[in-house]
Scaffold this active site. Structure first.
Site, mmCIF file in Angstrom:
data_model
loop_
_atom_site.group_PDB
_atom_site.id
_atom_site.type_symbol
_atom_site.label_atom_id
_atom_site.label_comp_id
_atom_site.label_asym_id
_atom_site.label_seq_id
_atom_site.Cartn_x
_atom_site.Cartn_y
_atom_site.Cartn_z
ATOM 1 N N ARG A 191 2.621 -15.387 32.098
ATOM 2 C CA ARG A 191 1.281 -15.280 31.703
ATOM 3 C C ARG A 191 0.849 -16.873 31.874
ATOM 4 O O ARG A 191 1.647 -17.462 31.498
ATOM 5 C CB ARG A 191 1.402 -14.702 30.272
ATOM 6 C CG ARG A 191 0.388 -15.408 29.512
ATOM 7 C CD ARG A 191 0.351 -14.410 28.105
ATOM 8 N NE ARG A 191 1.618 -14.661 27.170
ATOM 9 C CZ ARG A 191 1.614 -13.844 25.865
ATOM 10 N NH1 ARG A 191 0.620 -13.184 25.738
ATOM 11 N NH2 ARG A 191 2.946 -14.127 25.790
ATOM 12 N N LYS A 218 -1.129 -6.824 24.574
ATOM 13 C CA LYS A 218 -1.723 -6.504 23.372
ATOM 14 C C LYS A 218 -3.493 -7.423 23.039
ATOM 15 O O LYS A 218 -4.878 -6.897 22.836
ATOM 16 C CB LYS A 218 -1.772 -6.850 22.092
ATOM 17 C CG LYS A 218 -0.019 -6.269 21.737
ATOM 18 C CD LYS A 218 1.078 -6.191 20.366
ATOM 19 C CE LYS A 218 1.015 -7.942 20.101
ATOM 20 N NZ LYS A 218 2.673 -8.094 21.407
ATOM 21 N N ARG A 278 12.919 -13.680 21.147
ATOM 22 C CA ARG A 278 11.295 -13.512 20.626
ATOM 23 C C ARG A 278 11.434 -11.605 21.081
ATOM 24 O O ARG A 278 10.983 -10.820 20.181
ATOM 25 C CB ARG A 278 10.104 -12.919 21.919
ATOM 26 C CG ARG A 278 9.732 -15.120 20.983
ATOM 27 C CD ARG A 278 9.161 -15.511 22.205
ATOM 28 N NE ARG A 278 6.893 -14.767 21.542
ATOM 29 C CZ ARG A 278 5.897 -14.995 22.496
ATOM 30 N NH1 ARG A 278 6.228 -15.473 24.538
ATOM 31 N NH2 ARG A 278 4.865 -14.663 22.595
HETATM 32 P P1 ADP Z 1 0.705 -9.530 23.508
HETATM 33 O O1 ADP Z 1 -1.060 -9.777 23.196
HETATM 34 O O2 ADP Z 1 0.986 -8.084 23.634
HETATM 35 O O3 ADP Z 1 1.518 -10.967 24.451
HETATM 36 P P2 ADP Z 1 -1.110 -10.336 26.774
HETATM 37 O O4 ADP Z 1 -2.104 -9.240 26.836
HETATM 38 O O5 ADP Z 1 -0.880 -11.753 26.761
HETATM 39 O O6 ADP Z 1 0.046 -9.678 25.543
HETATM 40 O O7 ADP Z 1 -0.191 -9.718 27.972
HETATM 41 C C1 ADP Z 1 0.921 -10.495 28.831
HETATM 42 C C2 ADP Z 1 0.486 -10.160 30.125
HETATM 43 O O8 ADP Z 1 1.123 -9.493 31.248
HETATM 44 C C3 ADP Z 1 -0.617 -11.460 30.413
HETATM 45 O O9 ADP Z 1 -0.639 -12.325 31.389
HETATM 46 C C4 ADP Z 1 -1.698 -10.037 31.056
HETATM 47 O O10 ADP Z 1 -3.007 -10.395 31.894
HETATM 48 C C5 ADP Z 1 -0.800 -9.146 31.328
HETATM 49 N N1 ADP Z 1 -0.823 -8.075 31.478
HETATM 50 C C6 ADP Z 1 -1.194 -7.651 30.058
HETATM 51 N N2 ADP Z 1 -1.774 -6.088 30.041
HETATM 52 C C7 ADP Z 1 -0.733 -5.930 31.469
HETATM 53 C C8 ADP Z 1 -1.495 -4.475 32.925
HETATM 54 N N3 ADP Z 1 -1.522 -3.667 32.143
HETATM 55 N N4 ADP Z 1 -0.686 -4.791 33.795
HETATM 56 C C9 ADP Z 1 -0.111 -6.332 34.074
HETATM 57 N N5 ADP Z 1 -0.121 -7.371 33.601
HETATM 58 C C10 ADP Z 1 -0.656 -7.326 32.534
HETATM 59 P P1 ADP Z 2 2.396 -12.332 21.731
HETATM 60 O O1 ADP Z 2 1.102 -12.240 22.145
HETATM 61 O O2 ADP Z 2 3.130 -12.362 22.928
HETATM 62 O O3 ADP Z 2 2.662 -11.363 20.594
HETATM 63 P P2 ADP Z 2 1.458 -14.250 19.809
HETATM 64 O O4 ADP Z 2 -0.202 -14.788 20.475
HETATM 65 O O5 ADP Z 2 1.093 -13.043 18.676
HETATM 66 O O6 ADP Z 2 2.526 -14.142 20.507
HETATM 67 O O7 ADP Z 2 2.244 -15.090 18.774
HETATM 68 C C1 ADP Z 2 2.565 -16.026 18.934
HETATM 69 C C2 ADP Z 2 3.943 -16.174 17.674
HETATM 70 O O8 ADP Z 2 2.983 -16.626 16.910
HETATM 71 C C3 ADP Z 2 5.139 -15.662 17.362
HETATM 72 O O9 ADP Z 2 6.128 -15.416 17.930
HETATM 73 C C4 ADP Z 2 5.775 -15.952 16.322
HETATM 74 O O10 ADP Z 2 6.047 -17.285 15.926
HETATM 75 C C5 ADP Z 2 3.676 -16.293 15.820
HETATM 76 N N1 ADP Z 2 2.921 -15.358 14.746
HETATM 77 C C6 ADP Z 2 2.105 -14.729 15.434
HETATM 78 N N2 ADP Z 2 1.908 -13.557 14.664
HETATM 79 C C7 ADP Z 2 2.703 -13.592 13.220
HETATM 80 C C8 ADP Z 2 2.558 -12.947 12.614
HETATM 81 N N3 ADP Z 2 1.659 -11.700 12.060
HETATM 82 N N4 ADP Z 2 3.853 -13.023 11.776
HETATM 83 C C9 ADP Z 2 5.086 -13.972 11.826
HETATM 84 N N5 ADP Z 2 4.443 -15.057 12.620
HETATM 85 C C10 ADP Z 2 3.672 -14.661 13.844
#
Ligand code: ADP
Ligand code: ADP
Ligand code: ZN
Length: 213
Positions: free
Chosen positions: A127, A13, A171
């Site tokens: 990541r 995302k 998570r």
């Molecule tokens: P989110 O915001 O949903 O938690 P991230 O954008 O941080 O996810 O992506 C999670 C990890 O996967 C990061 O290390 C990112 O560089 C990698 N990643 C994101 N999109 C892809 C993809 N299409 N293929 C492989 N790795 C990806």
């Molecule tokens: P990811 O990109 O891997 O999904 P985020 O950076 O979005 O992780 O979120 C990291 C942590 O921050 C979550 O596991 C949660 O504890 C908290 N968090 C982020 N956004 C929210 C939300 N909208 N509601 C509740 N907790 C949140």
């Protein structure tokens, strides 16, 4: 364009939101980044959020809803914005709808970046996040030019505490229980768009742009 990014933790995302924000010239609003900045700054909000985040649990709705409502009312959100990591529960989605209807607005699309659990563990384990600017990399799929160093700002890259394997499983369960129901919520609202998130980053980006038309 007002967009929501949906998907499991680690689905991509944030990666896609950053690209879309650049392409559409609208702000990328990541609630996770906002909480991490507050933790770093030692604010009251940061202190409250930290224990939940460390355990891989969601921060309570009341700590996040007003914060987002205030953020999207700011001047730079006038032409649109991308919500990344919010809403994460049905009450958060309802609070967002209420805030928007107060401004006579509605969301245009909720993009579901669809990635099965078995790929997620890999994504989160690899990541690496910049301690300063929040940019994310992957040790295999998106390497920085210099190992361990952010391309954009030159700061150190780290493995987030909540990306360690023992927290990832929590998570994922939290996602399935509390966040996944939003897929149906936005499907009913008629704005759900689903992209196959297992493709390369470029292919996912092109897929989203074509879904948005
Ligand atoms: P989110 O915001 O949903 O938690 P991230 O954008 O941080 O996810 O992506 C999670 C990890 O996967 C990061 O290390 C990112 O560089 C990698 N990643 C994101 N999109 C892809 C993809 N299409 N293929 C492989 N790795 C990806
Ligand atoms: P990811 O990109 O891997 O999904 P985020 O950076 O979005 O992780 O979120 C990291 C942590 O921050 C979550 O596991 C949660 O504890 C908290 N968090 C982020 N956004 C929210 C939300 N909208 N509601 C509740 N907790 C949140
Ligand atoms: Zn950086």
């Amino acid at each position: 364009m007002r967009l929501i990014m949906l998907g499991a933790p680690g689905a991509g995302k944030g990666t896609q939101a950053a690209r879309l924000a650049e392409a559409y010239k609208i702000p990328h609003i990541s609630t996770g980044d906002i909480f991490r900045a507050n933790i770093k700054g030692g604010t009251e909000l940061g202190k409250k959020a930290k224990s939940y985040m460390d355990q891989g649990k969601l921060v309570p709705d009341e700590l996040v809803c007003d914060l987002v409502a205030d953020r999207i009312a700011q001047e730079d959100c006038k032409e649109g914005f991308i919500l990344d990591g919010f809403p994460r529960t049905i009450p958060q989605a309802e609070a967002l709808d209420a805030a928007l209807s107060g401004m006579n607005l509605k969301m245009d699309a909720a993009v579901n970046v669809d990635v099965p659990d078995e790929n997620i563990v890999n994504r989160m384990g690899g990541r690496r996040a910049c301690v300063k600017c929040g940019a994310t990399y992957h040790v295999v799929y998106n390497k920085p030019a210099v190992e361990g160093i952010c391309n954009t700002c030159g700061s150190e890259l780290i493995l987030r505490d909540d990306d360690k394997p023992e927290t990832v499983q929590t998570r994922l369960s939290v996602y399935h229980e509390q966040t996944q129901p939003l897929i149906e919520y936005y499907e009913k609202a008629g704005i759900l768009k689903t992209v196959d998130g297992t493709q390369s980053m470029d292919a996912v980006f092109e897929g989203i742009k074509s879904l948005l038309g």
